[in-house]
Design a protein around this motif. Structure first.
Motif, mmCIF file in Angstrom:
data_model
loop_
_atom_site.group_PDB
_atom_site.id
_atom_site.type_symbol
_atom_site.label_atom_id
_atom_site.label_comp_id
_atom_site.label_asym_id
_atom_site.label_seq_id
_atom_site.Cartn_x
_atom_site.Cartn_y
_atom_site.Cartn_z
ATOM 1 N N ASP A 69 21.475 12.213 56.916
ATOM 2 C CA ASP A 69 20.982 12.989 55.784
ATOM 3 C C ASP A 69 20.456 14.292 56.379
ATOM 4 O OD1 ASP A 69 19.555 14.197 53.751
ATOM 5 O OD2 ASP A 69 18.655 12.337 53.037
ATOM 6 N N PRO A 70 21.146 15.408 56.165
ATOM 7 C CA PRO A 70 20.737 16.666 56.801
ATOM 8 C C PRO A 70 19.377 17.178 56.336
ATOM 9 C CG PRO A 70 22.622 17.027 55.363
ATOM 10 C CD PRO A 70 22.334 15.562 55.347
ATOM 11 N N SER A 71 18.881 16.689 55.208
ATOM 12 C CA SER A 71 17.596 17.172 54.708
ATOM 13 C C SER A 71 16.410 16.574 55.451
ATOM 14 C CB SER A 71 17.465 16.899 53.211
ATOM 15 O OG SER A 71 17.359 15.511 52.980
ATOM 16 N N ASP A 72 16.552 15.334 55.953
ATOM 17 C CA ASP A 72 15.417 14.730 56.664
ATOM 18 C C ASP A 72 15.796 14.145 58.030
ATOM 19 O OD1 ASP A 72 16.691 12.307 56.080
ATOM 20 O OD2 ASP A 72 15.216 11.685 54.602
ATOM 21 N N GLY A 73 17.085 14.132 58.365
ATOM 22 C CA GLY A 73 17.523 13.661 59.671
ATOM 23 C C GLY A 73 17.654 12.158 59.828
ATOM 24 N N ARG A 74 17.461 11.407 58.752
ATOM 25 C CA ARG A 74 17.592 9.944 58.841
ATOM 26 C C ARG A 74 19.067 9.565 59.008
ATOM 27 N NH1 ARG A 74 13.055 7.126 57.741
ATOM 28 N NH2 ARG A 74 11.366 8.285 56.757
ATOM 29 N N ILE A 75 19.273 8.446 59.718
ATOM 30 C CA ILE A 75 20.613 7.964 60.026
ATOM 31 C C ILE A 75 20.882 6.704 59.200
ATOM 32 C CG2 ILE A 75 22.168 7.192 61.864
ATOM 33 C CD1 ILE A 75 21.071 10.039 62.296
ATOM 34 N N TYR A 76 22.097 6.631 58.627
ATOM 35 C CA TYR A 76 22.490 5.491 57.791
ATOM 36 C C TYR A 76 23.835 4.952 58.260
ATOM 37 C CZ TYR A 76 18.827 7.211 54.758
ATOM 38 O OH TYR A 76 17.609 7.616 54.270
ATOM 39 N N SER A 77 24.042 3.661 58.037
ATOM 40 C CA SER A 77 25.336 3.048 58.357
ATOM 41 C C SER A 77 25.986 2.518 57.086
ATOM 42 C CB SER A 77 25.162 1.915 59.376
ATOM 43 O OG SER A 77 24.472 0.830 58.820
ATOM 44 N N PHE A 78 27.285 2.706 57.030
ATOM 45 C CA PHE A 78 28.114 2.196 55.944
ATOM 46 C C PHE A 78 29.112 1.234 56.575
ATOM 47 C CE2 PHE A 78 26.430 6.045 54.233
ATOM 48 C CZ PHE A 78 26.401 5.894 52.863
ATOM 49 N N PRO A 79 28.847 -0.080 56.489
ATOM 50 C CA PRO A 79 29.782 -1.035 57.077
ATOM 51 C C PRO A 79 31.193 -0.850 56.519
ATOM 52 C CG PRO A 79 27.750 -2.125 56.438
ATOM 53 C CD PRO A 79 27.703 -0.729 55.872
ATOM 54 N N GLU A 80 32.157 -1.082 57.371
ATOM 55 C CA GLU A 80 33.561 -0.906 57.017
ATOM 56 C C GLU A 80 33.896 -1.612 55.710
ATOM 57 O OE1 GLU A 80 37.039 -2.794 59.266
ATOM 58 O OE2 GLU A 80 36.822 -0.792 60.141
ATOM 59 N N GLY A 81 34.506 -0.873 54.785
ATOM 60 C CA GLY A 81 34.951 -1.444 53.519
ATOM 61 C C GLY A 81 33.862 -1.606 52.479
ATOM 62 N N GLU A 102 30.547 0.111 50.104
ATOM 63 C CA GLU A 102 29.999 1.341 49.550
ATOM 64 C C GLU A 102 28.480 1.380 49.682
ATOM 65 O OE1 GLU A 102 31.482 1.862 45.569
ATOM 66 O OE2 GLU A 102 33.538 1.575 46.224
ATOM 67 N N ASN A 103 27.880 0.252 50.013
ATOM 68 C CA ASN A 103 26.432 0.193 50.198
ATOM 69 C C ASN A 103 26.091 0.606 51.620
ATOM 70 O OD1 ASN A 103 26.026 -0.816 47.578
ATOM 71 N ND2 ASN A 103 26.506 -2.872 48.291
ATOM 72 N N TYR A 104 24.921 1.147 51.785
ATOM 73 C CA TYR A 104 24.502 1.593 53.106
ATOM 74 C C TYR A 104 23.179 0.962 53.490
ATOM 75 C CZ TYR A 104 21.643 4.823 50.356
ATOM 76 O OH TYR A 104 20.757 5.367 49.477
ATOM 77 N N THR A 105 22.886 1.056 54.790
ATOM 78 C CA THR A 105 21.644 0.527 55.343
ATOM 79 C C THR A 105 21.014 1.617 56.193
ATOM 80 O OG1 THR A 105 22.634 -1.676 55.497
ATOM 81 C CG2 THR A 105 20.667 -1.296 56.796
ATOM 82 N N ALA A 106 19.708 1.747 56.101
ATOM 83 C CA ALA A 106 19.005 2.659 57.000
ATOM 84 C C ALA A 106 19.218 2.155 58.423
ATOM 85 C CB ALA A 106 17.525 2.713 56.656
ATOM 86 N N MET A 107 19.631 3.053 59.321
ATOM 87 C CA MET A 107 19.935 2.645 60.685
ATOM 88 C C MET A 107 18.898 3.155 61.680
ATOM 89 S SD MET A 107 23.522 3.094 62.624
ATOM 90 C CE MET A 107 23.895 2.231 64.123
#
Length: 190
Positions: free
Chosen positions: A100-112, A114-119
């Protein structure tokens, strides 16, 4: 952000395994994140690659980094509204990694999915974790799976060293980091 120097990344991965991102005047990336990406860079390993297919025209390029929305659109998937401006950093194990370029947090989107997890809380903790994993790999590779619990101790030390800097990677038992360290413990990665 924690302090990660270019020399730390180069010492762990070598010059040919670090990708640097150019800074541009019209970037919407936070200045400290843009500075980190251009000066420290992102390492490449058997677990993470930031080298995307640059000839893929389906990835919109705003300020040089592919947007998550463009990748979702190319796959015919619905990008979460809040993630449309996030930029793809690369692929970790079997997940797309975005920032997220606004706050620098990293997220993962597991293959296949559409939901994401804070990484990770930020980019520096992500790179710290990759360095920790790389150093640990030299210890667990070649160790028998259950030989006196040596592999389990190495995996636990990796987990502890990552968590000391950022607890986010293991806040979900199904996170990319949790699954990867479980696989390493089972002997699937060396």
């Amino acid at each position: 952000m924690i302090s990660i120097t270019p020399s730390q990344v180069l010492a762990s991965f070598g010059l040919t395994c670090v990708t640097y991102f150019p800074r541009s005047a019209d970037s919407h990336m936070r200045s400290e994140v843009a500075h980190f990406l251009s000066d420290v860079g992102l390492p490449e390993s058997s677990f993470f690659s930031s080298r995307l297919d640059l000839e893929d025209e389906t990835l919109e390029r705003g300020d040089g980094n592919p947007t998550l929305k463009a990748a979702f659109d190319a796959d015919g998937a619905e990008c979460p509204l809040e993630a449309e401006r996030w930029e793809i950093l690369g692929v970790f194990n079997y997940a797309t990694i975005a920032i997220d370029p606004s706050d620098g947090r990293i997220y993962s989107f597991p293959e296949g999915e559409e939901n994401y997890t804070a990484m990770h809380a930020d980019l520096s903790s992500f790179v710290h974790s990759l360095i920790t994993l790389e150093r640990g790999a030299s210890e667990y590779k070649g160790l028998p799976v259950d030989e006196e619990g040596q592999r389990a101790r190495v995996v636990e030390r990796i987990r502890r060293q990552i968590s000391e800097v950022d607890e986010t990677p293991f806040s979900d038992e199904n996170s990319e980091w949790s699954r990867l360290l479980e696989e390493i413990g089972f002997g699937m990665w060396g």
